[in-house]
Design an enzyme around this catalytic site. Structure first.
Site, PDB file in Angstrom:
ATOM      1  CD  GLU A 108      40.117 -23.921 -57.722  1.00 54.54           C
ATOM      2  OE1 GLU A 108      40.249 -24.556 -56.658  1.00 54.54           O
ATOM      3  OE2 GLU A 108      39.253 -23.041 -57.888  1.00 54.54           O
ATOM      4  CG  LEU A 109      40.728 -29.042 -55.466  1.00 53.39           C
ATOM      5  CD1 LEU A 109      40.806 -27.823 -54.576  1.00 53.39           C
ATOM      6  CD2 LEU A 109      39.477 -29.856 -55.162  1.00 53.39           C
ATOM      7  CG  ASP A 110      44.814 -31.304 -61.991  1.00 47.49           C
ATOM      8  OD1 ASP A 110      43.985 -31.370 -62.918  1.00 47.49           O
ATOM      9  OD2 ASP A 110      46.032 -31.507 -62.146  1.00 47.49           O
ATOM     10  CG  ASN A 169      36.531 -16.592 -63.331  1.00 46.32           C
ATOM     11  OD1 ASN A 169      37.434 -15.856 -62.960  1.00 46.32           O
ATOM     12  ND2 ASN A 169      36.390 -17.809 -62.859  1.00 46.32           N
ATOM     13  N   GLY A 206      38.580 -20.130 -55.786  1.00 49.85           N
ATOM     14  CA  GLY A 206      37.273 -20.349 -55.175  1.00 49.85           C
ATOM     15  C   GLY A 206      37.042 -21.738 -54.618  1.00 49.85           C
ATOM     16  NE  ARG A 245      42.476 -19.185 -61.874  1.00 47.47           N
ATOM     17  CZ  ARG A 245      42.983 -20.353 -62.256  1.00 47.47           C
ATOM     18  NH1 ARG A 245      43.933 -20.385 -63.182  1.00 47.47           N
ATOM     19  NH2 ARG A 245      42.541 -21.490 -61.729  1.00 47.47           N
ATOM     20  CB  THR A 265      40.044 -15.368 -65.830  1.00 46.12           C
ATOM     21  OG1 THR A 265      39.119 -16.468 -65.748  1.00 46.12           O
ATOM     22  CG2 THR A 265      40.921 -15.356 -64.572  1.00 46.12           C
ATOM     23  NE  ARG A 269      36.630 -17.457 -57.716  1.00 45.18           N
ATOM     24  CZ  ARG A 269      35.549 -17.653 -58.459  1.00 45.18           C
ATOM     25  NH1 ARG A 269      34.368 -17.240 -58.019  1.00 45.18           N
ATOM     26  NH2 ARG A 269      35.640 -18.239 -59.636  1.00 45.18           N
ATOM     27  CG  HIS A 270      41.468 -15.863 -59.109  1.00 45.05           C
ATOM     28  ND1 HIS A 270      40.699 -15.567 -60.197  1.00 45.05           N
ATOM     29  CD2 HIS A 270      41.283 -17.184 -58.871  1.00 45.05           C
ATOM     30  CE1 HIS A 270      40.073 -16.649 -60.619  1.00 45.05           C
ATOM     31  NE2 HIS A 270      40.397 -17.654 -59.823  1.00 45.05           N
TER      32      HIS A 270
END
Length: 199
Positions: A82-84, A15, A143, A58, A12, A8-9
């Site tokens: 990532e999911l929209d 986050n 994530g 990211r 940010t 996982r990135h």
């Protein structure tokens, strides 16, 4: 057997603020860069063949920092996005309740379905298994997407959730395309200051 290191990135500012990111292109913050360089140091002591990353910034920045440690080539794949998040992108939980009420999760706010995210994520991994059998491949993604992928490929395991920023999860796909998990949500590479910054 093909091995994947699912990452996982790094963190940010969204986050830290508890904002839904989804497909919004939010860069790493200073803590996220520090986390990524810490994982890069770990990667340098391990044996990995290549890196694939989401095309969102990211994830790209995380992959760049990691690649410097292991001198690995980065490839991008939009299936790892990532999911929209539809209308909820950029909002906090409090924002969502204020705008749409307590039952906002049951409303049509344009969110990508878990099934859609899992399908594209798994298709990417399965393609890489075919292209690079027996290699060790790092995947830098997000994530929620990674949670849904893990729940799809490890369907007989307990439900997976809650991957931390800059965590590493290691899974294997054998010659019969049976998946197994060796390591889950590991952040041992982070210094205490970075680990404490995780949300």
């Amino acid at each position: 057997m093909t091995t994947f290191g699912l990452i996982r990135h790094g963190s940010t500012i969204w986050n830290k603020e508890g904002r839904a990111q989804g497909s919004s292109d939010i860069p790493l913050d200073a803590g996220g860069w520090a986390q990524a360089y810490q994982l890069g140091k770990r990667i340098k002591t391990e044996s990995w063949d290549r890196i694939y990353a989401s095309d969102l910034i990211r994830a790209q920045q995380t992959a760049q920092a990691i690649a410097e440690g292991g001198e690995l080539q980065i490839s991008s794949d939009p299936r790892l996005r990532e999911l929209d998040g539809g209308l909820i992108e950029g909002t906090t939980q409090a924002d969502r309740i204020e705008r749409w009420g307590e039952d906002w999760k049951n409303q049509d706010l344009g969110l990508e379905t878990p099934e859609s995210g899992a399908a594209r994520g798994v298709s990417c991994l399965e393609e890489l298994v075919s292209l690079y059998p027996n290699e060790r491949i790092l995947i830098v993604s997000h994530g929620v997407l990674l949670n849904h992928v893990l729940n799809r490929i490890l369907a007989d395991e307990p439900k997976w959730h809650g991957l931390e920023n800059m965590s590493m999860t290691v899974v294997h796909c054998n010659e019969d395309h049976v998946w197994s998990c060796e390591l889950y949500n590991c952040t041992q590479h982070l210094l205490p200051s970075e680990a404490e910054a995780l949300d």
